[in-house]
Motif scaffolding. Structure first.
Motif, PDB file in Angstrom:
ATOM      1  N   HIS A 232       2.829  -0.551  45.246  1.00 25.48           N
ATOM      2  CA  HIS A 232       3.135  -0.314  46.657  1.00 25.48           C
ATOM      3  C   HIS A 232       3.388  -1.633  47.387  1.00 25.48           C
ATOM      4  N   LEU A 233       2.686  -2.681  46.966  1.00 30.97           N
ATOM      5  CA  LEU A 233       2.831  -4.004  47.605  1.00 30.97           C
ATOM      6  C   LEU A 233       3.924  -4.848  46.965  1.00 30.97           C
ATOM      7  N   GLY A 234       4.643  -4.286  45.975  1.00 29.40           N
ATOM      8  CA  GLY A 234       5.696  -5.038  45.295  1.00 29.40           C
ATOM      9  C   GLY A 234       5.154  -6.066  44.331  1.00 29.40           C
ATOM     10  N   MET A 235       3.949  -5.836  43.850  1.00 33.89           N
ATOM     11  CA  MET A 235       3.288  -6.752  42.929  1.00 33.89           C
ATOM     12  C   MET A 235       3.104  -6.052  41.582  1.00 33.89           C
ATOM     13  N   THR A 236       2.812  -6.827  40.546  1.00 34.57           N
ATOM     14  CA  THR A 236       2.549  -6.238  39.240  1.00 34.57           C
ATOM     15  C   THR A 236       1.167  -6.638  38.756  1.00 34.57           C
ATOM     16  N   PHE A 237       0.615  -5.814  37.890  1.00 36.04           N
ATOM     17  CA  PHE A 237      -0.714  -6.064  37.342  1.00 36.04           C
ATOM     18  C   PHE A 237      -0.663  -7.293  36.449  1.00 36.04           C
ATOM     19  N   GLU A 238      -1.597  -8.195  36.647  1.00 34.46           N
ATOM     20  CA  GLU A 238      -1.705  -9.395  35.820  1.00 34.46           C
ATOM     21  C   GLU A 238      -2.857  -9.207  34.848  1.00 34.46           C
ATOM     22  N   GLY A 239      -2.596  -9.308  33.544  1.00 38.21           N
ATOM     23  CA  GLY A 239      -3.650  -9.175  32.542  1.00 38.21           C
ATOM     24  C   GLY A 239      -3.684  -7.788  31.926  1.00 38.21           C
ATOM     25  N   ARG A 240      -4.873  -7.406  31.459  1.00 41.81           N
ATOM     26  CA  ARG A 240      -5.065  -6.105  30.797  1.00 41.81           C
ATOM     27  C   ARG A 240      -5.760  -5.146  31.749  1.00 41.81           C
ATOM     28  N   GLU A 241      -5.173  -3.974  31.946  1.00 39.75           N
ATOM     29  CA  GLU A 241      -5.807  -2.968  32.784  1.00 39.75           C
ATOM     30  C   GLU A 241      -7.136  -2.548  32.174  1.00 39.75           C
ATOM     31  N   HIS A 242      -8.093  -2.290  33.027  1.00 37.34           N
ATOM     32  CA  HIS A 242      -9.458  -1.867  32.668  1.00 37.34           C
ATOM     33  C   HIS A 242     -10.281  -2.982  32.044  1.00 37.34           C
ATOM     34  N   SER A 243      -9.770  -4.201  32.040  1.00 39.83           N
ATOM     35  CA  SER A 243     -10.585  -5.364  31.699  1.00 39.83           C
ATOM     36  C   SER A 243     -11.248  -5.760  33.013  1.00 39.83           C
ATOM     37  N   GLY A 244     -12.578  -5.782  33.043  1.00 37.47           N
ATOM     38  CA  GLY A 244     -13.288  -6.020  34.292  1.00 37.47           C
ATOM     39  C   GLY A 244     -12.809  -7.245  35.038  1.00 37.47           C
ATOM     40  N   LEU A 245     -12.645  -8.362  34.326  1.00 38.44           N
ATOM     41  CA  LEU A 245     -12.222  -9.594  34.973  1.00 38.44           C
ATOM     42  C   LEU A 245     -10.790  -9.486  35.492  1.00 38.44           C
ATOM     43  N   ASP A 246      -9.899  -8.919  34.701  1.00 38.29           N
ATOM     44  CA  ASP A 246      -8.506  -8.773  35.141  1.00 38.29           C
ATOM     45  C   ASP A 246      -8.407  -7.784  36.305  1.00 38.29           C
ATOM     46  N   ASP A 247      -9.159  -6.688  36.247  1.00 37.93           N
ATOM     47  CA  ASP A 247      -9.174  -5.744  37.369  1.00 37.93           C
ATOM     48  C   ASP A 247      -9.649  -6.454  38.637  1.00 37.93           C
ATOM     49  N   ALA A 248     -10.713  -7.259  38.512  1.00 39.73           N
ATOM     50  CA  ALA A 248     -11.253  -7.969  39.675  1.00 39.73           C
ATOM     51  C   ALA A 248     -10.219  -8.943  40.253  1.00 39.73           C
ATOM     52  N   ARG A 249      -9.538  -9.662  39.390  1.00 41.09           N
ATOM     53  CA  ARG A 249      -8.518 -10.616  39.871  1.00 41.09           C
ATOM     54  C   ARG A 249      -7.390  -9.893  40.600  1.00 41.09           C
ATOM     55  N   ASN A 250      -7.007  -8.739  40.094  1.00 36.62           N
ATOM     56  CA  ASN A 250      -5.948  -7.971  40.749  1.00 36.62           C
ATOM     57  C   ASN A 250      -6.429  -7.373  42.070  1.00 36.62           C
ATOM     58  N   LEU A 251      -7.702  -6.986  42.138  1.00 36.14           N
ATOM     59  CA  LEU A 251      -8.259  -6.505  43.410  1.00 36.14           C
ATOM     60  C   LEU A 251      -8.278  -7.627  44.443  1.00 36.14           C
ATOM     61  N   VAL A 252      -8.562  -8.843  44.004  1.00 40.90           N
ATOM     62  CA  VAL A 252      -8.518  -9.992  44.913  1.00 40.90           C
ATOM     63  C   VAL A 252      -7.099 -10.160  45.458  1.00 40.90           C
TER      64      VAL A 252
END
Length: 163
Positions: A107-127
């Protein structure tokens, strides 16, 4: 309590058994986390709030893990209201339904960085989502709270009866 964790085949897509075997226990991680919070006086003299992708992590997973690890009661800082970014995102961008991390990024025109459902990668994307929301004028206020009373829960501002 020592466990002999064997991963299910479905979990082996992004993590290996050796990573699990070499990882610290929940209690070790929780102790390190508490040392980090104490260093910065978080939830003490400095205000702080957790930001999660839905209510599940604090409401469900932390509660179950504390019970499993024989931690009673669960640490009080998990009982403080927190920010459910899914709910905040839905309200701020006037969406009809909640969106998961990938959908919020899209929705924000961004893409997921890293592996989905990896706690650290999910946290970085939430940031990244939170930063963008803040840049666009969103004010982060707590909107989710855990209640230990099992007969009633407040979930995203609505009273619900537990099934």
């Amino acid at each position: 309590m020592a466990l002999n964790i064997k991963m299910l085949p479905a979990c082996r897509k992004s993590i290996t058994q050796s990573i699990v075997d070499q990882s610290p226990t929940f209690i070790e991680v929780l102790n390190s986390f508490q040392e980090f919070m104490a260093k910065y006086n978080l939830f003490q003299s400095a205000s702080a709030s957790f930001v999660t992708d839905g209510p599940f992590d604090i409401r469900d997973f932390i509660t179950k893990q504390c019970m499993h690890s024989d931690i009673h009661p669960r640490p009080a800082y998990f009982d403080v209201p927190w920010v459910n970014i899914r709910k905040l995102f839905k309200e701020f961008y006037k969406q009809k339904e909640n969106k998961n991390i990938s959908m919020m990024l899209s929705h924000l025109g961004m893409t997921f960085e890293g592996r989905e459902h990896s706690g650290l990668d999910d946290a970085r994307n939430l940031v990244a989502i939170g930063k963008r929301m803040h840049q666009e004028g969103c004010t982060f206020k707590t909107n989710c709270k855990y209640y230990a009373n099992n007969s009633k829960r407040i979930h995203n501002g609505q009273r619900r009866r537990r099934k």
